[in-house]
Design a protein around this motif. Structure first.
Motif, PDB file in Angstrom:
ATOM      1  N   GLU A 186       1.807  40.337  12.603  1.00 26.75           N
ATOM      2  CA  GLU A 186       0.715  41.066  11.976  1.00 26.75           C
ATOM      3  C   GLU A 186       0.933  41.133  10.465  1.00 26.75           C
ATOM      4  N   ALA A 187      -0.172  41.272   9.719  1.00 30.83           N
ATOM      5  CA  ALA A 187      -0.118  41.274   8.255  1.00 30.83           C
ATOM      6  C   ALA A 187       0.836  42.319   7.681  1.00 30.83           C
ATOM      7  N   PRO A 188       0.886  43.563   8.207  1.00 33.94           N
ATOM      8  CA  PRO A 188       1.820  44.536   7.630  1.00 33.94           C
ATOM      9  C   PRO A 188       3.284  44.084   7.694  1.00 33.94           C
ATOM     10  N   GLN A 189       3.648  43.356   8.748  1.00 30.32           N
ATOM     11  CA  GLN A 189       5.015  42.846   8.823  1.00 30.32           C
ATOM     12  C   GLN A 189       5.211  41.676   7.858  1.00 30.32           C
ATOM     13  N   PHE A 190       4.226  40.799   7.769  1.00 30.43           N
ATOM     14  CA  PHE A 190       4.311  39.673   6.840  1.00 30.43           C
ATOM     15  C   PHE A 190       4.533  40.172   5.409  1.00 30.43           C
ATOM     16  N   HIS A 191       3.834  41.234   5.027  1.00 30.35           N
ATOM     17  CA  HIS A 191       3.922  41.750   3.662  1.00 30.35           C
ATOM     18  C   HIS A 191       5.055  42.758   3.473  1.00 30.35           C
ATOM     19  N   GLY A 192       5.824  43.013   4.511  1.00 34.05           N
ATOM     20  CA  GLY A 192       6.986  43.874   4.363  1.00 34.05           C
ATOM     21  C   GLY A 192       6.693  45.356   4.318  1.00 34.05           C
ATOM     22  N   VAL A 194       6.195  47.106   7.047  1.00 27.31           N
ATOM     23  CA  VAL A 194       6.966  47.585   8.193  1.00 27.31           C
ATOM     24  C   VAL A 194       7.801  46.418   8.714  1.00 27.31           C
ATOM     25  N   LYS A 195       8.738  46.714   9.607  1.00 21.47           N
ATOM     26  CA  LYS A 195       9.528  45.669  10.251  1.00 21.47           C
ATOM     27  C   LYS A 195      10.009  46.156  11.603  1.00 21.47           C
ATOM     28  N   ARG A 196      10.430  45.221  12.446  1.00 24.74           N
ATOM     29  CA  ARG A 196      11.029  45.584  13.717  1.00 24.74           C
ATOM     30  C   ARG A 196      12.479  45.996  13.508  1.00 24.74           C
ATOM     31  N   ASP A 197      13.002  46.831  14.428  1.00 24.05           N
ATOM     32  CA  ASP A 197      14.350  47.365  14.225  1.00 24.05           C
ATOM     33  C   ASP A 197      15.438  46.305  14.341  1.00 24.05           C
ATOM     34  N   ASN A 252       9.194  37.577  14.924  1.00 22.50           N
ATOM     35  CA  ASN A 252      10.389  38.413  14.825  1.00 22.50           C
ATOM     36  C   ASN A 252      11.519  37.910  15.708  1.00 22.50           C
ATOM     37  N   SER A 253      11.172  37.458  16.925  1.00 22.02           N
ATOM     38  CA  SER A 253      12.216  37.060  17.869  1.00 22.02           C
ATOM     39  C   SER A 253      11.830  35.848  18.716  1.00 22.02           C
ATOM     40  N   GLY A 254      10.725  35.178  18.391  1.00 20.68           N
ATOM     41  CA  GLY A 254      10.360  33.977  19.132  1.00 20.68           C
ATOM     42  C   GLY A 254       9.416  34.195  20.292  1.00 20.68           C
ATOM     43  N   ALA A 255       8.867  35.406  20.445  1.00 18.28           N
ATOM     44  CA  ALA A 255       7.888  35.649  21.513  1.00 18.28           C
ATOM     45  C   ALA A 255       6.469  35.598  20.972  1.00 18.28           C
ATOM     46  N   GLN A 256       6.228  36.296  19.872  1.00 22.15           N
ATOM     47  CA  GLN A 256       4.879  36.390  19.311  1.00 22.15           C
ATOM     48  C   GLN A 256       4.382  35.045  18.771  1.00 22.15           C
ATOM     49  N   SER A 257       5.296  34.137  18.546  1.00 19.16           N
ATOM     50  CA  SER A 257       4.922  32.813  18.058  1.00 19.16           C
ATOM     51  C   SER A 257       4.494  31.877  19.182  1.00 19.16           C
ATOM     52  N   GLY A 258       4.568  32.348  20.432  1.00 17.35           N
ATOM     53  CA  GLY A 258       4.211  31.500  21.568  1.00 17.35           C
ATOM     54  C   GLY A 258       2.772  31.027  21.542  1.00 17.35           C
ATOM     55  N   LEU A 259       1.835  31.960  21.304  1.00 14.00           N
ATOM     56  CA  LEU A 259       0.415  31.592  21.285  1.00 14.00           C
ATOM     57  C   LEU A 259       0.083  30.687  20.095  1.00 14.00           C
ATOM     58  N   PRO A 260       0.504  31.002  18.863  1.00 16.23           N
ATOM     59  CA  PRO A 260       0.230  30.085  17.750  1.00 16.23           C
ATOM     60  C   PRO A 260       0.811  28.689  17.968  1.00 16.23           C
ATOM     61  N   TRP A 283      17.546  34.952  11.534  1.00 20.17           N
ATOM     62  CA  TRP A 283      17.574  34.665  10.099  1.00 20.17           C
ATOM     63  C   TRP A 283      18.244  35.794   9.317  1.00 20.17           C
ATOM     64  N   THR A 284      17.862  37.021   9.639  1.00 18.92           N
ATOM     65  CA  THR A 284      18.433  38.153   8.903  1.00 18.92           C
ATOM     66  C   THR A 284      19.818  38.541   9.418  1.00 18.92           C
ATOM     67  N   LEU A 285      20.129  38.235  10.676  1.00 16.87           N
ATOM     68  CA  LEU A 285      21.505  38.403  11.151  1.00 16.87           C
ATOM     69  C   LEU A 285      22.450  37.535  10.331  1.00 16.87           C
TER      70      LEU A 285
END
Length: 296
Positions: A186-192, A194-197, A252-260, A283-285
């Motif tokens: 989602e756009a809010p995550q793309f623009h920083g 918010v983020k996932r924990d 974020n973890s390879g699930a939400q990219s399934g549909l795209p 990536w961030t790890l």
């Protein structure tokens, strides 16, 4: 749903569920008294004879160098065991069925589809609209428990190089700018904002294009349905994404990219599309940088 109803005897129907109790429950369908329009309130039951794959078994933790990366595709032999445990056989077409009520469960099913492709299974399809569309269309459903049987499905080949991107490849893409990076969040995550924990930084990969999830589907009676290939080409182009250019999709973890990934690879027909499986979690790890975070 019409095609699947007519060809059910010739395929293996594989339902992906996070809530396995729903497989044997009754569906909740409301009907508008004036228009007669049906809306799915809650999924229950399953397509008669279908196999059940529990979502929590689809992805695993994997050791990459000295890091434990969550939510990854299983190793080839481990994936075979998961598929066989669900009672899925070799040499018979597979139709994957999401719940179909939410974009997240559609992505779950698309993720399983991608994993089949990584391990050489090309005789696989998705049910557009999932179980929600099946019920809305008045197709038969059952509520019996899944049969306990072992399947004999085997991985035909390892297509990791074709479908799977890792961190070094993504780092090279960022340096050379020779492949489109598609951010599926989602756009809010793309623009920083918010983020996932489990992602330890804000923003996105340098040079990435945003493909917001709400531009990738429509809802019909509560069922998530896909758009036409031409519509997707226009949506991608509007976001500055060349539908025919090489691409790597991440989230974020390879699930939400399934549909795209499915849209680009299977619907638009771009045969040079990969998923970055570890995505921003990995990536961030690895302490790699993100860019574009809006100051808070």
């Amino acid at each position: 749903t019409a095609w699947l109803a007519a060809n059910a005897a010739d395929v293996q129907v594989v339902e992906v569920r996070g809530n396995v109790k729903s497989f044997t429950a009754k569906p909740d369908i409301s009907t508008d008294a004036k228009t007669g329009k049906k809306t799915i309130e809650e999924i229950g039951g399953h397509i008669p004879g279908s196999r059940l794959v529990e979502w929590k078994n689809v992805r695993v933790d994997r050791k990459i160098r000295d890091l434990t990366v969550k939510y990854m595709i299983p190793e080839r032999a481990d994936f075979e065991k998961i598929v066989q445990a669900a009672g899925i056989d070799a040499d018979k077409p597979i139709v994957i069925v999401p719940v179909g009520l939410d974009a997240s469960d559609v992505n779950d099913a698309m993720r399983l589809y991608w994993q089949f492709k990584v391990y050489g299974e090309d005789n696989v399809a998705m049910l557009d609209g999932g179980m929600a569309a099946w019920l809305l269309d008045g197709k038969p459903h059952a509520s019996d428990a899944p049969a306990a049987r072992a399947g004999n499905w085997k991985s035909k080949s390892d297509q990791t190089a074709r479908y799977f991107a890792d961190s070094p490849e993504v780092a090279t893409i960022i340096e050379k700018k020779n492949v489109t990076l598609v951010d599926a969040r989602e756009a809010p995550q793309f623009h920083g904002l918010v983020k996932r924990d489990y992602v330890s930084a804000y923003g996105h990969l340098d040079g990435a294009k945003s493909l917001s999830p709400d531009t990738t589907y429509k809802k019909v009676g509560g069922a998530i349905k896909l758009l036409s290939a031409n519509t997707y080409k226009a949506v991608l182009a509007a976001q500055g994404i060349d539908p025919a250019a090489p691409a790597v999709v991440y989230c974020n973890s390879g699930a939400q990219s399934g549909l795209p990934w499915f849209i680009l690879s299977e619907l638009v027909g771009n045969k040079n599309v990969k998923q970055y499986d570890g995505s921003l979690h990995q990536w961030t790890l690895e302490k790699r940088p993100l860019v574009g975070a809006v100051p808070l």
